[in-house]
Write a protein that holds these residues in place. Structure first.
Motif, PDB file in Angstrom:
ATOM      1  N   GLY A  88       0.817  -1.209   0.000  1.00  7.65           N
ATOM      2  CA  GLY A  88       0.000   0.000   0.000  1.00  7.65           C
ATOM      3  C   GLY A  88       0.853   1.263   0.000  1.00  7.65           C
ATOM      4  N   ASN A 160      -3.061   4.217  12.181  1.00 11.71           N
ATOM      5  CA  ASN A 160      -1.860   3.670  12.811  1.00 11.71           C
ATOM      6  C   ASN A 160      -0.958   4.874  13.090  1.00 11.71           C
ATOM      7  N   ASP A 187      -7.282   5.408   3.946  1.00 10.08           N
ATOM      8  CA  ASP A 187      -6.385   4.261   4.045  1.00 10.08           C
ATOM      9  C   ASP A 187      -7.024   3.248   4.996  1.00 10.08           C
ATOM     10  N   TYR A 190      -6.431  -1.374   8.093  1.00  9.30           N
ATOM     11  CA  TYR A 190      -6.857  -2.214   9.234  1.00  9.30           C
ATOM     12  C   TYR A 190      -8.356  -2.470   9.243  1.00  9.30           C
ATOM     13  N   THR A 217      -4.653  -3.285   1.934  1.00 14.97           N
ATOM     14  CA  THR A 217      -3.385  -4.022   1.903  1.00 14.97           C
ATOM     15  C   THR A 217      -3.597  -5.505   2.183  1.00 14.97           C
ATOM     16  N   SER A 219      -1.098  -6.975   3.679  1.00 18.56           N
ATOM     17  CA  SER A 219      -0.036  -7.173   4.683  1.00 18.56           C
ATOM     18  C   SER A 219      -0.555  -7.540   6.062  1.00 18.56           C
ATOM     19  N   ARG A 228       4.616  -7.906  -0.235  1.00 24.66           N
ATOM     20  CA  ARG A 228       4.348  -6.528  -0.644  1.00 24.66           C
ATOM     21  C   ARG A 228       3.203  -6.467  -1.650  1.00 24.66           C
TER      22      ARG A 228
HETATM   23  C1  LIG Z   1      -2.158   2.798   8.120  1.00 23.79           C
HETATM   24  C2  LIG Z   1      -1.321   1.989   7.206  1.00 23.79           C
HETATM   25  N1  LIG Z   1      -1.453   2.173   5.895  1.00 23.79           N
HETATM   26  C3  LIG Z   1      -0.731   1.486   5.003  1.00 23.79           C
HETATM   27  C4  LIG Z   1       0.184   0.557   5.419  1.00 23.79           C
HETATM   28  C5  LIG Z   1       1.044  -0.044   4.367  1.00 23.79           C
HETATM   29  O1  LIG Z   1       0.924  -1.349   4.189  1.00 23.79           O
HETATM   30  P1  LIG Z   1       1.776  -2.110   3.101  1.00 23.79           P
HETATM   31  O2  LIG Z   1       2.706  -1.152   2.416  1.00 23.79           O
HETATM   32  O3  LIG Z   1       2.480  -3.175   3.856  1.00 23.79           O
HETATM   33  O4  LIG Z   1       0.738  -2.637   2.149  1.00 23.79           O
HETATM   34  C6  LIG Z   1       0.373   0.320   6.771  1.00 23.79           C
HETATM   35  C7  LIG Z   1       1.380  -0.643   7.231  1.00 23.79           C
HETATM   36  O5  LIG Z   1       1.720  -0.755   8.363  1.00 23.79           O
HETATM   37  C8  LIG Z   1      -0.393   1.059   7.690  1.00 23.79           C
HETATM   38  O6  LIG Z   1      -0.238   0.916   9.004  1.00 23.79           O
END
Ligand SMILES: Cc1ncc(COP(=O)(O)O)c(C=O)c1O
Length: 362
Positions: A88, A160, A187, A190, A217, A219, A228
């Motif tokens: 992301g 986050n 975004d 979560y 994401t 992830s 990724r």
């Molecule tokens: C709020 C938030 N957005 C986006 C991401 C990005 O995730 P990724 O690049 O791993 O897809 C994270 C990863 O910790 C996140 O906490």
């Protein structure tokens, strides 16, 4: 010696925070620093990866067509409004490249996800930081900070590292009252965790609108952080521009295959969610019981304040790390009294609590 000048000032770019001082994060450590899934991916993903590894000599599909179609089917979306990325993070960055480079303003909140600031600084945009209220995004403060130069407003919902969120009424008010020329990126990294706890799913807001970009994401709940893989759902014109600025083969073939398989295994994601939903309140209660002050998170993590300078977050971090438990400092977010702790496996959570008890008693 030649002097190599950067095209613009990069000196204010925050350094990356290296977990555990760069210690190798192998099985001997309890890693609660990065909000990953402690369960890893679905067995179906591992199967798909072992099939895909016979084609490592082939370039991946530049358009991620199969993956985009799978996402579109799964979430009831239009596949040509989906753009995949190498995590992301790259899509947060891509939006900044396409829409705010060179002197435009990018807004995000005081304790907003760190990539928002990084993206702004990396494209020579001006970061505009909006004050939060009670560690929560403030729509009024954001609206008051808008200017003719604002091009993007990023909001992580839940955010986050705070774990707090805006409800759908406030989110929609934000969109309605923002001038049309500003792109709102929500975004939802979560959202799988938070949806069951009352936070909105931004895809439900964006599906029939042409003015919201949603980021997702693989992830977190899907346990694919190492591969990724992230994606956005955007108005068509924005999707096209994101495709123009991204690198052609940036979404690798293993990630594409894994993403398709991950979406299919809803039993796996249900298991991860039910574990997280059972542990998040337990962790918060335990931390409260220890005299610490957890923020009311709806993610897969809790960010907790250490109110006593005699037992500070920094000291707690050092103590935990010396016992092979790795939390994440929130100091780089301007929250030095806090540590962010991901929900781990049961035995990891229990080890965290008992080690914190020992720290506070020591
Ligand atoms: C709020 C938030 N957005 C986006 C991401 C990005 O995730 P990724 O690049 O791993 O897809 C994270 C990863 O910790 C996140 O906490």
């Amino acid at each position: 010696m030649p002097q190599f000048e950067t095209a613009f000032d990069l000196s204010t770019m925050p350094p990356f925070v290296v977990r555990a001082g760069g210690k190798k994060l192998d099985g001997s450590l309890i890693n609660l620093a990065s909000n990953e899934s402690p369960f890893g991916p679905s067995p179906k993903v591992l199967e798909a990866l072992s099939k895909r590894q016979t084609q490592l000599n082939r370039y991946p599909d530049m358009g991620s067509v199969e993956l985009r179609n799978a996402i579109a089917d799964h979430f009831n979306l239009e596949s040509d409004r989906i753009v995949c990325g190498n995590g992301g993070d790259t899509l947060i960055h891509g939006l900044a490249v396409a829409y705010a480079s060179n002197g435009y303003e990018i807004m995000y909140s005081e304790f907003g996800f760190i990539m928002f600031r990084r993206a702004a600084l990396a494209v020579n945009a001006k970061p505009v930081v909006v004050a939060e209220e009670n560690y929560t995004f403030s729509v009024d403060n954001a609206l008051a900070a808008v200017s003719d130069k604002t091009r993007i407003l990023y909001i992580a919902n839940p955010n986050n590292p705070t774990g707090t969120y805006l409800g759908s009424i406030e989110l929609l008010r934000l969109r309605e009252e923002l001038p049309d020329h500003i792109i709102l990126m929500i975004d939802d990294a979560y959202v799988e965790y938070s949806e069951g706890l009352g936070a909105p799913n931004a895809l439900d807001l964006a599906r029939d609108r042409n003015d919201i970009v949603v980021l997702r994401t693989f992830s977190k709940v899907y346990g694919l952080a190492a591969l990724r893989l992230g994606w956005v759902y955007a108005p068509k014109e924005i999707a096209e521009n994101l495709n123009r600025v991204r690198l052609p083969f940036t979404i690798n073939g293993m990630a594409q295959a894994a993403g398709v398989a991950a979406l299919e295994d809803t039993n796996h994601t249900d298991m991860v969610l039910s574990h997280t939903h059972s542990w998040l309140p337990k962790l918060s209660d335990k931390l409260n019981g220890l005299g610490l002050e957890p923020l009311p998170s709806v993610g897969n993590f809790v960010t907790v304040r250490f109110p006593s300078p005699k037992k500070s977050a920094k000291m707690a971090q050092a103590y935990l790390e010396s016992h092979n438990i790795i939390p994440r400092t929130a100091a780089d977010y301007g929250m030095p009294e806090f540590l962010r702790i991901s929900v781990g496996l049961e035995e990891e959570n229990l080890a965290l609590i008992s080690t914190l008890e020992d720290f506070l008693d020591s």
